[in-house]
Scaffold this motif. Structure first.
Motif, mmCIF file in Angstrom:
data_model
loop_
_atom_site.group_PDB
_atom_site.id
_atom_site.type_symbol
_atom_site.label_atom_id
_atom_site.label_comp_id
_atom_site.label_asym_id
_atom_site.label_seq_id
_atom_site.Cartn_x
_atom_site.Cartn_y
_atom_site.Cartn_z
ATOM 1 N N TYR A 20 52.002 35.345 30.649
ATOM 2 C CA TYR A 20 51.366 34.197 31.682
ATOM 3 C C TYR A 20 50.550 35.067 32.376
ATOM 4 O O TYR A 20 49.169 34.844 32.792
ATOM 5 N N PHE A 21 50.865 36.202 33.103
ATOM 6 C CA PHE A 21 50.379 36.662 34.241
ATOM 7 C C PHE A 21 49.022 37.659 33.355
ATOM 8 O O PHE A 21 47.890 37.648 33.945
ATOM 9 N N MET A 22 49.028 38.093 32.097
ATOM 10 C CA MET A 22 48.112 38.644 31.564
ATOM 11 C C MET A 22 46.759 37.706 31.180
ATOM 12 O O MET A 22 45.871 37.943 31.548
ATOM 13 N N LEU A 23 47.323 36.453 30.766
ATOM 14 C CA LEU A 23 46.092 35.453 30.699
ATOM 15 C C LEU A 23 45.668 35.105 31.973
ATOM 16 O O LEU A 23 44.296 34.651 32.027
ATOM 17 N N PHE A 24 46.541 34.616 32.934
ATOM 18 C CA PHE A 24 46.170 34.660 34.184
ATOM 19 C C PHE A 24 45.038 35.704 34.866
ATOM 20 O O PHE A 24 43.734 35.198 35.294
ATOM 21 N N GLY A 25 45.343 36.790 34.778
ATOM 22 C CA GLY A 25 44.571 37.837 35.109
ATOM 23 C C GLY A 25 43.155 37.907 34.304
ATOM 24 O O GLY A 25 42.086 38.022 34.867
ATOM 25 N N LEU A 26 43.151 37.744 33.055
ATOM 26 C CA LEU A 26 42.015 37.565 32.383
ATOM 27 C C LEU A 26 41.140 36.317 32.757
ATOM 28 O O LEU A 26 39.902 36.557 33.045
ATOM 29 N N ALA A 27 41.876 35.144 33.048
ATOM 30 C CA ALA A 27 41.018 33.963 33.625
ATOM 31 C C ALA A 27 40.438 34.176 34.738
ATOM 32 O O ALA A 27 39.219 33.744 35.073
ATOM 33 N N ALA A 28 41.193 34.591 35.783
ATOM 34 C CA ALA A 28 40.732 34.863 37.090
ATOM 35 C C ALA A 28 39.691 36.146 37.261
ATOM 36 O O ALA A 28 38.677 35.903 38.182
ATOM 37 N N GLY A 29 39.671 37.224 36.149
ATOM 38 C CA GLY A 29 38.876 38.015 36.079
ATOM 39 C C GLY A 29 37.385 37.472 35.774
ATOM 40 O O GLY A 29 36.151 38.040 36.189
ATOM 41 N N ALA A 30 37.433 36.544 34.668
ATOM 42 C CA ALA A 30 36.071 36.009 34.038
ATOM 43 C C ALA A 30 35.676 34.903 35.245
ATOM 44 O O ALA A 30 34.470 34.899 35.338
ATOM 45 N N MET A 31 36.600 34.218 36.082
ATOM 46 C CA MET A 31 36.145 33.597 37.222
ATOM 47 C C MET A 31 35.682 34.306 38.326
ATOM 48 O O MET A 31 34.571 33.862 38.991
ATOM 49 N N SER A 32 36.015 35.586 38.404
ATOM 50 C CA SER A 32 35.156 36.314 39.393
ATOM 51 C C SER A 32 33.556 36.623 38.967
ATOM 52 O O SER A 32 32.824 36.678 39.868
ATOM 53 N N LEU A 36 49.138 39.680 43.865
ATOM 54 C CA LEU A 36 48.455 40.952 43.298
ATOM 55 C C LEU A 36 47.546 40.958 42.170
ATOM 56 O O LEU A 36 46.638 41.407 41.927
ATOM 57 N N VAL A 37 47.901 39.893 41.269
ATOM 58 C CA VAL A 37 47.324 39.544 40.079
ATOM 59 C C VAL A 37 45.932 38.995 40.357
ATOM 60 O O VAL A 37 44.816 39.451 39.895
ATOM 61 N N ALA A 38 45.739 38.058 41.122
ATOM 62 C CA ALA A 38 44.794 37.460 41.922
ATOM 63 C C ALA A 38 43.882 38.378 42.277
ATOM 64 O O ALA A 38 42.517 38.483 42.037
ATOM 65 N N ALA A 39 44.418 39.110 43.223
ATOM 66 C CA ALA A 39 43.601 40.215 43.846
ATOM 67 C C ALA A 39 42.637 41.111 43.155
ATOM 68 O O ALA A 39 41.570 41.570 43.206
ATOM 69 N N ALA A 40 43.693 41.626 42.168
ATOM 70 C CA ALA A 40 43.096 42.818 41.142
ATOM 71 C C ALA A 40 42.037 42.139 40.265
ATOM 72 O O ALA A 40 41.014 42.686 40.312
ATOM 73 N N ALA A 41 42.207 40.794 39.854
ATOM 74 C CA ALA A 41 41.257 40.348 39.105
ATOM 75 C C ALA A 41 39.922 39.770 39.580
ATOM 76 O O ALA A 41 38.797 40.112 39.176
ATOM 77 N N LEU A 42 40.110 39.352 41.044
ATOM 78 C CA LEU A 42 38.959 38.767 41.651
ATOM 79 C C LEU A 42 38.281 40.029 42.166
ATOM 80 O O LEU A 42 36.824 40.023 42.580
ATOM 81 N N LEU A 43 38.869 40.998 42.484
ATOM 82 C CA LEU A 43 38.098 42.289 43.183
ATOM 83 C C LEU A 43 37.585 43.038 42.140
ATOM 84 O O LEU A 43 36.226 43.683 42.687
ATOM 85 N N ASP A 44 37.968 43.266 41.208
ATOM 86 C CA ASP A 44 37.546 44.175 40.108
ATOM 87 C C ASP A 44 37.168 43.893 38.670
ATOM 88 O O ASP A 44 36.560 44.208 38.004
ATOM 89 N N GLY A 45 37.652 42.414 38.186
ATOM 90 C CA GLY A 45 37.322 42.026 37.097
ATOM 91 C C GLY A 45 38.452 41.815 36.141
ATOM 92 O O GLY A 45 39.632 41.919 36.402
ATOM 93 N N PRO A 46 38.391 41.377 34.857
ATOM 94 C CA PRO A 46 39.207 40.931 33.926
ATOM 95 C C PRO A 46 40.027 42.046 33.584
ATOM 96 O O PRO A 46 41.190 41.789 33.235
#
Length: 169
Positions: free
Chosen positions: A83-95, A45-55
């Protein structure tokens, strides 16, 4: 640089999907295992939200998923939301830089997220408390990650649908 707008209805729908996945995971999938590995769909869920819509969406869903983890799992309180907050931020930045919101990108980020989470659990909780064997923990991490990646589409498809609905507005 233009500031991004955060859609509250989209976030509410994402949180609703996260709640449904959490309830299914703790009730139905909690007792179900394949060859000793349990299905864990919350990190997807975290990876999908971050990659689809951003940090920003990744951070919000990351905190929500982390709170769900704290409610239902044993571990260090407060570690999962952080952990999940930081991962969401990093994955959103990667997107924004390299990865798109494609299914393959979500698979890659989910696998990375689950492996790192497993290692954090091992070094922060299992090793000091129980002295667990690294080889056995690594086997569980890899098996659980592969199982979750096989079923990742169950989370990705509704998240993509919600993202596309609100992208048109």
């Amino acid at each position: 640089m233009q500031r991004e707008r955060l859609s509250i209805p989209k976030i509410v729908l994402y949180i609703l999907v996260a709640l449904i996945v959490y309830v299914l995971q703790t009730t139905l999938f909690g007792a179900w295992s394949i060859r000793g590995y349990h299905l864990d769909m919350l990190p997807a869920l975290v990876a999908a939200a971050a990659l689809l819509d951003g940090p920003m969406e990744g951070v919000i869903i990351g905190v929500v998923v982390g709170l769900f983890y704290d409610l239902g799992f044993i571990g260090i309180d407060g570690l999962y939301p952080l952990y999940f907050m930081l991962f969401g931020l990093a994955a959103g930045a990667m997107s924004r830089l390299a990865l798109s919101g494609s299914y393959v990108s979500v698979l890659i980020m989910t696998a990375l997220e689950m492996v790192v989470l497993g290692l954090v659990r091992y070094f922060a909780y299992l090793l000091p408390q129980a002295g667990a064997s690294f080889a056995l923990v690594l086997q569980q991490i890899v098996g659980g990650t592969l199982l979750s990646c096989v079923f990742c589409f169950v989370v990705y498809l509704p998240m993509r649908k919600i993202s596309r609905i609100f992208a048109d507005r």
